[in-house]
Motif scaffolding. Structure first.
Motif, PDB file in Angstrom:
ATOM      1  N   GLY A  65     -59.867  70.936 -28.129  1.00  0.00           N
ATOM      2  CA  GLY A  65     -58.705  71.111 -28.534  1.00  0.00           C
ATOM      3  C   GLY A  65     -57.455  71.413 -27.242  1.00  0.00           C
ATOM      4  O   GLY A  65     -56.723  70.346 -27.144  1.00  0.00           O
ATOM      5  N   THR A  66     -58.116  72.344 -27.099  1.00  0.00           N
ATOM      6  CA  THR A  66     -57.105  72.381 -25.028  1.00  0.00           C
ATOM      7  C   THR A  66     -57.226  71.040 -24.562  1.00  0.00           C
ATOM      8  O   THR A  66     -56.719  70.683 -23.702  1.00  0.00           O
ATOM      9  CB  THR A  66     -57.916  74.073 -25.263  1.00  0.00           C
ATOM     10  N   GLU A  67     -59.171  70.513 -24.410  1.00  0.00           N
ATOM     11  CA  GLU A  67     -59.254  69.581 -23.655  1.00  0.00           C
ATOM     12  C   GLU A  67     -57.933  68.158 -24.390  1.00  0.00           C
ATOM     13  O   GLU A  67     -57.959  67.790 -23.071  1.00  0.00           O
ATOM     14  CB  GLU A  67     -60.736  69.210 -23.626  1.00  0.00           C
ATOM     15  N   ASN A  68     -58.595  68.196 -25.364  1.00  0.00           N
ATOM     16  CA  ASN A  68     -57.908  67.341 -25.870  1.00  0.00           C
ATOM     17  C   ASN A  68     -56.501  66.724 -25.973  1.00  0.00           C
ATOM     18  O   ASN A  68     -55.507  65.869 -25.556  1.00  0.00           O
ATOM     19  CB  ASN A  68     -57.641  66.929 -27.175  1.00  0.00           C
ATOM     20  N   GLN A  69     -55.590  68.841 -25.532  1.00  0.00           N
ATOM     21  CA  GLN A  69     -54.349  68.373 -24.945  1.00  0.00           C
ATOM     22  C   GLN A  69     -54.110  68.288 -23.533  1.00  0.00           C
ATOM     23  O   GLN A  69     -53.411  67.206 -23.506  1.00  0.00           O
ATOM     24  CB  GLN A  69     -53.886  69.642 -25.141  1.00  0.00           C
ATOM     25  N   ARG A  70     -54.643  68.174 -22.900  1.00  0.00           N
ATOM     26  CA  ARG A  70     -54.985  67.989 -21.424  1.00  0.00           C
ATOM     27  C   ARG A  70     -54.992  66.707 -21.094  1.00  0.00           C
ATOM     28  O   ARG A  70     -54.334  65.712 -20.742  1.00  0.00           O
ATOM     29  CB  ARG A  70     -55.785  68.772 -20.660  1.00  0.00           C
ATOM     30  N   ILE A  71     -55.778  65.814 -21.669  1.00  0.00           N
ATOM     31  CA  ILE A  71     -55.834  64.511 -21.825  1.00  0.00           C
ATOM     32  C   ILE A  71     -54.989  63.668 -22.483  1.00  0.00           C
ATOM     33  O   ILE A  71     -54.194  62.842 -21.730  1.00  0.00           O
ATOM     34  CB  ILE A  71     -57.679  64.409 -22.464  1.00  0.00           C
ATOM     35  N   ALA A  72     -54.529  64.234 -23.675  1.00  0.00           N
ATOM     36  CA  ALA A  72     -53.463  63.700 -24.184  1.00  0.00           C
ATOM     37  C   ALA A  72     -51.548  63.404 -23.290  1.00  0.00           C
ATOM     38  O   ALA A  72     -51.078  62.372 -23.064  1.00  0.00           O
ATOM     39  CB  ALA A  72     -52.684  64.414 -25.426  1.00  0.00           C
ATOM     40  N   ALA A  73     -51.287  64.727 -22.711  1.00  0.00           N
ATOM     41  CA  ALA A  73     -51.273  64.397 -21.418  1.00  0.00           C
ATOM     42  C   ALA A  73     -50.753  64.041 -20.233  1.00  0.00           C
ATOM     43  O   ALA A  73     -49.761  63.185 -20.432  1.00  0.00           O
ATOM     44  CB  ALA A  73     -50.946  66.279 -20.658  1.00  0.00           C
ATOM     45  N   GLY A  76     -50.064  60.144 -21.785  1.00  0.00           N
ATOM     46  CA  GLY A  76     -48.345  60.438 -21.052  1.00  0.00           C
ATOM     47  C   GLY A  76     -47.604  60.050 -19.858  1.00  0.00           C
ATOM     48  O   GLY A  76     -47.471  58.706 -19.724  1.00  0.00           O
ATOM     49  N   THR A  77     -48.689  60.763 -19.125  1.00  0.00           N
ATOM     50  CA  THR A  77     -48.482  60.971 -17.557  1.00  0.00           C
ATOM     51  C   THR A  77     -48.768  59.072 -17.119  1.00  0.00           C
ATOM     52  O   THR A  77     -48.330  58.533 -16.175  1.00  0.00           O
ATOM     53  CB  THR A  77     -48.727  61.936 -16.664  1.00  0.00           C
ATOM     54  N   LEU A  78     -49.920  58.982 -17.027  1.00  0.00           N
ATOM     55  CA  LEU A  78     -50.510  57.842 -16.445  1.00  0.00           C
ATOM     56  C   LEU A  78     -49.856  56.208 -17.390  1.00  0.00           C
ATOM     57  O   LEU A  78     -49.401  55.083 -16.311  1.00  0.00           O
ATOM     58  CB  LEU A  78     -51.522  57.574 -16.717  1.00  0.00           C
TER      59      LEU A  78
END
Length: 115
Positions: A65-73, A76-78
């Motif tokens: 879940g934490t990794e998924n949030q990091r990847i989602a952020a 979005g930045t990319l």
């Protein structure tokens, strides 16, 4: 989360047959069939092992879940950076077009003299 390369826990392991020993069941390793729809009580792992597995799965789910949030952020930045780069590219194409048409107009004038 897979079990590749892991040794099964002691309660699930069976001793290997010695030389000259043959299994009585020709279709398997002699795992007893249970009469009801549920596994025989002796085949179930102890509650401590189940609890350890559940805790390990919970930790893995939290990590994912934490990794998924990091990847989602990061995603979005990319996407924002891509939008900015595409806008800059449009501006550059417009400037290149303006410079090209300006040069073409100068080349069409006789002897480069403005009228």
């Amino acid at each position: 989360m897979g079990s590749k390369g892991r040794i099964p826990p002691p309660h699930l392991r069976r001793p290997l047959p010695g030389p000259g020993m043959v299994h009585s069941d020709p279709f398997g390793l002699g795992i007893p069939l249970h009469p009801g729809p549920f596994a025989h009580f002796d085949m179930l792992p102890p509650p401590e092992i189940k609890e350890q597995k559940l805790v390990a799965q919970l930790v893995e789910m939290q990590r994912l879940g934490t990794e998924n949030q990091r990847i989602a952020a990061t995603h979005g930045t990319l996407r924002q950076e891509l939008a900015v780069a595409q806008h800059e590219l449009q501006i550059l194409h417009a400037q290149i077009g303006a410079i090209t048409s300006e040069r073409e107009q100068k080349n069409e004038e006789p002897y480069g003299i403005n009228s």
